[in-house]
Design a protein around this motif. Sequence first.
Motif, PDB file in Angstrom:
ATOM      1  N   PRO A  94     -16.292   4.269  14.635  1.00 35.83           N
ATOM      2  CA  PRO A  94     -15.824   2.945  15.071  1.00 35.83           C
ATOM      3  C   PRO A  94     -15.051   2.969  16.394  1.00 35.83           C
ATOM      4  N   GLN A  95     -14.225   3.996  16.608  1.00 43.05           N
ATOM      5  CA  GLN A  95     -13.480   4.062  17.867  1.00 43.05           C
ATOM      6  C   GLN A  95     -14.427   4.371  19.024  1.00 43.05           C
ATOM      7  N   VAL A 101     -19.190   1.449  23.592  1.00 44.08           N
ATOM      8  CA  VAL A 101     -20.246   0.446  23.455  1.00 44.08           C
ATOM      9  C   VAL A 101     -19.676  -0.931  23.794  1.00 44.08           C
ATOM     10  N   LEU A 102     -18.544  -1.269  23.187  1.00 42.72           N
ATOM     11  CA  LEU A 102     -17.913  -2.565  23.451  1.00 42.72           C
ATOM     12  C   LEU A 102     -17.030  -2.533  24.700  1.00 42.72           C
ATOM     13  N   ASP A 103     -16.774  -1.355  25.237  1.00 42.94           N
ATOM     14  CA  ASP A 103     -16.004  -1.163  26.461  1.00 42.94           C
ATOM     15  C   ASP A 103     -14.597  -1.764  26.370  1.00 42.94           C
ATOM     16  N   LEU A 104     -13.974  -1.593  25.210  1.00 39.81           N
ATOM     17  CA  LEU A 104     -12.611  -2.107  25.007  1.00 39.81           C
ATOM     18  C   LEU A 104     -11.608  -1.065  25.493  1.00 39.81           C
ATOM     19  N   GLN A 105     -11.564  -0.928  26.798  1.00 46.52           N
ATOM     20  CA  GLN A 105     -10.655   0.015  27.432  1.00 46.52           C
ATOM     21  C   GLN A 105     -10.245  -0.512  28.801  1.00 46.52           C
ATOM     22  N   VAL A 106      -9.126   0.042  29.284  1.00 46.38           N
ATOM     23  CA  VAL A 106      -8.645  -0.324  30.620  1.00 46.38           C
ATOM     24  C   VAL A 106      -9.718   0.099  31.624  1.00 46.38           C
ATOM     25  N   GLN A 114      -6.390  -2.343  24.611  1.00 52.96           N
ATOM     26  CA  GLN A 114      -7.066  -1.075  24.374  1.00 52.96           C
ATOM     27  C   GLN A 114      -6.451  -0.339  23.184  1.00 52.96           C
ATOM     28  N   GLU A 115      -5.113  -0.301  23.135  1.00 56.58           N
ATOM     29  CA  GLU A 115      -4.430   0.424  22.064  1.00 56.58           C
ATOM     30  C   GLU A 115      -4.618  -0.264  20.710  1.00 56.58           C
ATOM     31  N   VAL A 116      -4.610  -1.586  20.713  1.00 56.65           N
ATOM     32  CA  VAL A 116      -4.873  -2.317  19.465  1.00 56.65           C
ATOM     33  C   VAL A 116      -6.301  -2.037  18.998  1.00 56.65           C
ATOM     34  N   ALA A 117      -7.267  -2.093  19.916  1.00 54.65           N
ATOM     35  CA  ALA A 117      -8.667  -1.817  19.576  1.00 54.65           C
ATOM     36  C   ALA A 117      -8.829  -0.387  19.060  1.00 54.65           C
ATOM     37  N   ASP A 118      -8.174   0.573  19.700  1.00 54.18           N
ATOM     38  CA  ASP A 118      -8.234   1.967  19.244  1.00 54.18           C
ATOM     39  C   ASP A 118      -7.649   2.115  17.846  1.00 54.18           C
ATOM     40  N   ILE A 124      -7.835   2.455  11.418  1.00 56.17           N
ATOM     41  CA  ILE A 124      -8.026   1.613  10.225  1.00 56.17           C
ATOM     42  C   ILE A 124      -9.477   1.683   9.740  1.00 56.17           C
ATOM     43  N   LEU A 125     -10.408   1.138  10.518  1.00 54.79           N
ATOM     44  CA  LEU A 125     -11.811   1.117  10.074  1.00 54.79           C
ATOM     45  C   LEU A 125     -12.358   2.522   9.842  1.00 54.79           C
TER      46      LEU A 125
END
Length: 167
Positions: A94-95, A101-106, A114-118, A124-125
């Motif tokens: 998931p991370q 893939v979702l590019d949820l990073q700075v 980014q930290e919440v997404a990580d 969690i997931l």
Amino acid sequence: MREFLTKHRELLRFAVVGGTSFAITTVITYVLKFTVLRANPVTALIIGVLVATIFSYVANREWAFRTRGGHERSHEAALFFLISGVALGLNALPQWISRYVLDLQVPQVSLFGQEVADFVSGMILGTVLGTLFRWWAFKKWVFPTEGARLRAVEPAGEPGETGRKAA
């Protein structure tokens, strides 16, 4: 409540080991992620999970599944770490998807985002996926036989009493 706790003792112990392993994973992951592995957050997570897995083997074998067995210790350990390796992949997936893939990073999102997404994806997931797989696989393949590590112990002057087998 006592009946519930007794009936689900193994699951509750597995959960305590898992919670402790989660704490170990979290601390190691974030220490590495904010120091020497800033550019490699998935690697930091994998290292955290690996260290926690070593703790988990000992704690699960000697406490959570202490009466289960069915394999020689070396075979049991090999199965445990093989299954944990698969679970590690499930934990990191998931991370990896979140970051690459979702590019949820700075710079696509804020550092906070980014930290919440990580945390949500990896801690969690990923932990939920890995834990569900481990619970099922450990009972099925690593510690398959209930009561396998019990044997008759005869204390001095008291034949026939049963106790726990020394591992």
